[in-house]
Scaffold this motif. Structure first.
Motif, mmCIF file in Angstrom:
data_model
loop_
_atom_site.group_PDB
_atom_site.id
_atom_site.type_symbol
_atom_site.label_atom_id
_atom_site.label_comp_id
_atom_site.label_asym_id
_atom_site.label_seq_id
_atom_site.Cartn_x
_atom_site.Cartn_y
_atom_site.Cartn_z
ATOM 1 N N MET A 251 73.466 36.507 -2.988
ATOM 2 C CA MET A 251 72.088 36.712 -2.584
ATOM 3 C C MET A 251 71.784 35.808 -1.396
ATOM 4 S SD MET A 251 69.703 34.465 -5.130
ATOM 5 C CE MET A 251 68.590 34.208 -3.739
ATOM 6 N N ASP B 281 69.321 40.218 -11.821
ATOM 7 C CA ASP B 281 68.415 40.897 -10.899
ATOM 8 C C ASP B 281 68.130 40.097 -9.633
ATOM 9 O OD1 ASP B 281 66.296 42.625 -13.354
ATOM 10 O OD2 ASP B 281 68.269 43.089 -12.505
ATOM 11 N N GLY C 166 71.801 40.835 -5.212
ATOM 12 C CA GLY C 166 71.834 42.222 -4.763
ATOM 13 C C GLY C 166 73.218 42.780 -4.517
#
Length: 123
Positions: free
Chosen positions: A97, A108, A111
């Motif tokens: 990320m 979450d 990505g």
């Protein structure tokens, strides 16, 4: 960002393995790379993370046994896993990320993901 994992495999309890995660070239100079693991049928579990400055963070279950490191020239991060236990057996994923690692510990938040590599530890 494309992530390619290598390493993993089988080990006896108490032995060591090292995972590698190489990232494709990115224009970001501040990013976080993390490791998660997953047992079939269970949620993905945070293991460790390393920032571009080399600072690291670990879950309680691996702190003191696992160590993350980096080679910025190769865009590669490593997860050295020592004193392995059977409960470390899982599929391990690296994740990426942009930005700082601080407080980013859920899937979450990330990505981009590697393909996963299996680690099996026998007693």
């Amino acid at each position: 960002v494309q992530l390619v994992e290598s390493g993993g495999g089988s080990a006896q309890a108490g032995e060591s393995l090292r995972l590698s995660c190489s990232a494709s070239q990115t224009s970001y100079n501040n990013f976080c790379m993390a490791w998660f693991r997953q047992i079939q049928g269970k949620q993905r579990e945070y293991v460790a993370a390393i920032a571009t400055d080399g600072s690291t963070k670990y879950s309680d279950s691996v702190r003191g046994r696992f160590s993350a490191s980096l080679d910025n020239a190769k865009n590669t991060r490593y997860l050295q896993m020592n004193s392995l236990k059977p409960e470390d057996s899982a599929t391990y994923y690296c994740a990426w990320m942009a930005g700082a690692c601080y407080s980013k510990t859920v899937p979450d938040d990330f990505g981009f993901w590697g393909q996963g590599t299996q680690v099996t530890v026998s007693s």
